[in-house]
Design a protein around this motif. Structure first.
Motif, PDB file in Angstrom:
ATOM      1  N   LYS A  14      47.491   0.664  10.525  1.00  0.00           N
ATOM      2  CA  LYS A  14      47.913  -0.215  11.693  1.00  0.00           C
ATOM      3  C   LYS A  14      49.325  -0.505  11.391  1.00  0.00           C
ATOM      4  O   LYS A  14      49.776  -0.716  10.136  1.00  0.00           O
ATOM      5  N   ILE A  47      37.462  -6.196  10.783  1.00  0.00           N
ATOM      6  CA  ILE A  47      37.557  -4.800  10.768  1.00  0.00           C
ATOM      7  C   ILE A  47      38.858  -4.537  11.769  1.00  0.00           C
ATOM      8  O   ILE A  47      39.309  -3.373  11.938  1.00  0.00           O
ATOM      9  N   TRP A  94      38.023  -1.193   5.042  1.00  0.00           N
ATOM     10  CA  TRP A  94      37.662  -1.172   6.586  1.00  0.00           C
ATOM     11  C   TRP A  94      36.684  -0.185   6.863  1.00  0.00           C
ATOM     12  O   TRP A  94      35.503  -0.639   7.578  1.00  0.00           O
ATOM     13  N   ARG A 113      33.079  -1.217   8.664  1.00  0.00           N
ATOM     14  CA  ARG A 113      32.818  -0.528   9.861  1.00  0.00           C
ATOM     15  C   ARG A 113      31.524  -0.044   9.970  1.00  0.00           C
ATOM     16  O   ARG A 113      30.597  -0.073  10.739  1.00  0.00           O
ATOM     17  N   GLY A 146      36.391  -9.658  21.291  1.00  0.00           N
ATOM     18  CA  GLY A 146      35.445  -9.489  22.329  1.00  0.00           C
ATOM     19  C   GLY A 146      35.454 -10.396  23.530  1.00  0.00           C
ATOM     20  O   GLY A 146      35.076 -10.054  24.760  1.00  0.00           O
ATOM     21  N   THR A 183      39.955  -9.470  25.708  1.00  0.00           N
ATOM     22  CA  THR A 183      40.175  -8.114  26.363  1.00  0.00           C
ATOM     23  C   THR A 183      39.059  -8.123  27.523  1.00  0.00           C
ATOM     24  O   THR A 183      39.705  -7.788  28.629  1.00  0.00           O
ATOM     25  N   ARG A 237      50.753   1.780  15.046  1.00  0.00           N
ATOM     26  CA  ARG A 237      50.468   2.475  13.668  1.00  0.00           C
ATOM     27  C   ARG A 237      51.788   2.697  12.987  1.00  0.00           C
ATOM     28  O   ARG A 237      52.744   2.811  13.191  1.00  0.00           O
ATOM     29  N   PRO A 257      41.753   3.444  27.053  1.00  0.00           N
ATOM     30  CA  PRO A 257      41.833   1.890  27.224  1.00  0.00           C
ATOM     31  C   PRO A 257      40.849   1.184  25.823  1.00  0.00           C
ATOM     32  O   PRO A 257      41.280   0.238  25.685  1.00  0.00           O
ATOM     33  N   ARG A 261      39.109   4.412  14.825  1.00  0.00           N
ATOM     34  CA  ARG A 261      39.384   2.937  14.931  1.00  0.00           C
ATOM     35  C   ARG A 261      39.460   2.554  16.455  1.00  0.00           C
ATOM     36  O   ARG A 261      39.640   1.515  16.760  1.00  0.00           O
ATOM     37  N   CYS A 297      37.571   1.247  19.855  1.00  0.00           N
ATOM     38  CA  CYS A 297      37.025  -0.084  19.990  1.00  0.00           C
ATOM     39  C   CYS A 297      35.480  -0.145  19.809  1.00  0.00           C
ATOM     40  O   CYS A 297      34.675   0.623  20.227  1.00  0.00           O
TER      41      CYS A 297
END
Ligand code: HEM
Length: 428
Positions: free
Chosen positions: A67, A82, A90, A94, A242, A245, A309, A368, A374, A376
């Motif tokens: 990232k 995460i 990570w 995950r 959560g 967004t 990134r 989106p 990675r 959503c």
């Protein structure tokens, strides 16, 4: 190999609301790949807007990227959950969390999603009766916060509220600044999460919620559970990721629907045809028109409007050389309006997501929820709760904007309307 072109005046991408206008301008002048000098860091940043390059960064060559710019700030808020962690840590987190987002699990949140919507429907009905406008921005923010909190803490949420006399997590919806002061207040909620974990250990009881799943999960290789500190960071990550967004996406959806009465009528017809008392995940996903409307809203106004990134080794993007440790920016907002990949790109046309058109699209022209490892983790839950909400509310109400002031964009971590969106609610 050549370096990408770019403007002579630099700016910090994502550093202010002007970023979007500047990016539009740069795209017009330089095309899909350009570089911009970032005055605050004294380096060049790279912007890509071609789906093939986006696929390379997020998927086929993702191992060469971490990232990027901005993550330090997010880390102050979310710790090492995460959203911000990297590498083996990570991957382990995950993997341990993924089963909690399985369809079978999400389906079981149907009841709570319905209950929360019912509560808001009653509130909107009361506003309609009093002919008072609603503050849609605040309402959907509260709604999505309650859904995510109840999916994490289950019945313990009511217990926390009772103990504290109020919901201590409300600060997330009430305070919209994401500055250091907020980060400090938000991190202080970690203590509360720790207390819930400890109480559950002292008083074992069956719970069905994300926290129970985090407490039960085990590392595939070592058989170890998550440490408390790790669990707390994941819980705080889920709350922020959560809630904001999904709230932004619903705000934009209602805004667009209110501007297009034909779309509102079509949504209402669908909602009159599907009258099931409770919608499970399969039933919600079969609401094809509501699905198209939400997808189109996420196209025009993707809440996650800017992804970052950083290269590990040098890479080649759009035929240009990108050095090691360089920040690469991807804007779903710009990509979703790319004239080479979208016809009538600036127009709200939900039908474009129906059948044939959708199949012909470049797979990486619509992201989106990002793509690749990675992407959503909450996509399924978010779509489920948005579908149920739009469907249920369309059954009972028609929303009209209470003022015709033009909407201004606020492009911070999420893309939102700058001012609260006030709506008049009419019972159908
Ligand atoms: C409309 C709603 C949502 C949108 C548009 C959205 C969008 C995104 C995007 C674009 C990313 C990738 C960020 C990046 O690569 O830098 C992401 C990651 C993530 N999202 Fe969502 N999200 C939504 C809802 C949710 C929900 C409901 C949850 C959880 C309850 C959630 C949890 C996460 C997490 C934990 C990550 C990080 C995943 C990882 O890096 O492994 N999101 N989301």
């Amino acid at each position: 190999m050549a370096l990408p072109p770019g403007p002579t005046d630099g700016f910090d991408l994502g550093g202010s609301d002007e970023s979007l206008a500047l990016m539009r301008d740069c795209f017009g002048r330089f095309g899909d790949t350009y570089r911009v000098f970032a005055p605050s860091r004294g380096v060049y940043n790279y912007v890509i807007n071609h789906p093939d390059d986006i696929k390379r960064v997020l998927l086929s060559n993702h191992r060469n990227y971490t990232k990027g710019e901005g993550m330090d700030r997010v880390k102050i808020l979310l710790g090492n959950g995460i959203m911000t962690s990297e590498g083996d840590f990570w991957r382990r987190q995950r993997r341990m969390m993924q089963p909690a987002f399985h369809r079978r699990v999400i389906d079981q949140f149907a009841g709570l999603i319905d209950e929360v919507n019912e509560k808001f429907a009653e509130r909107w009905a009361a506003s309609a009766a009093r002919r008072e406008p609603i503050n849609l921005t605040d309402d959907v923010s509260e709604l999505t916060l309650e859904i995510v909190l109840r999916s994490i803490f289950g019945s313990d949420l009511a217990r926390i509220e009772q103990q504290m006399g109020a919901n201590p997590f409300e600060v997330v919806a009430k305070e919209t600044n994401r500055d250091l002061k907020f980060a400090f207040r938000f991190r202080s909620l970690a203590k509360l999460v720790a207390e819930v974990i400890q109480r559950r250990r002292r008083e074992p009881e069956a719970h069905f919620d994300f926290l129970a799943m985090l407490m039960a999960t085990r590392d595939r290789d070592s058989g170890e559970p998550m440490a408390d500190k790790e669990m707390i960071d994941e819980v705080l990550t889920l709350i922020v990721a959560g809630h904001e967004t999904t709230a932004a996406a619903l705000t934009w959806t209602w805004y667009l629907v209110s501007q297009h009465p034909g779309v509102a009528s079509a949504l209402e017809s669908e909602s009159d045809r599907v009258t099931a008392e409770r919608l499970g995940l399969d039933a919600a996903e079969s609401l094809s028109y509501a699905h198209q409307v939400i997808q189109e809203a996420l196209r025009l106004y993707p809440p996650g409007w800017l992804l970052t990134r950083r290269t590990i080794e040098a890479d080649e993007l759009g035929g240009y050389a990108i050095g090691p440790r360089s920040d690469v920016f991807i804007s779903p907002y710009m990509l979703h309006r790319h004239p080479a990949f979208w016809s009538d790109a600036e127009e709200f046309k939900p039908e474009r997501f129906a059948g044939v058109d959708a199949a012909e699209r470049h797979r990486f022209s619509y992201i989106p929820f990002a793509v690749g490892p990675r992407h959503c983790i909450g996509e399924g839950l978010a779509m489920f709760e948005m579908l149920v909400h739009v469907h249920r509310m369309s059954q009972r109400f028609r929303l009209t904007r209470a003022s015709d002031e033009p909407i201004e964009l606020e492009a911070q971590i999420n893309l939102r309307p700058r001012s609260n969106l006030m709506m008049t609610v009419a019972l159908r």
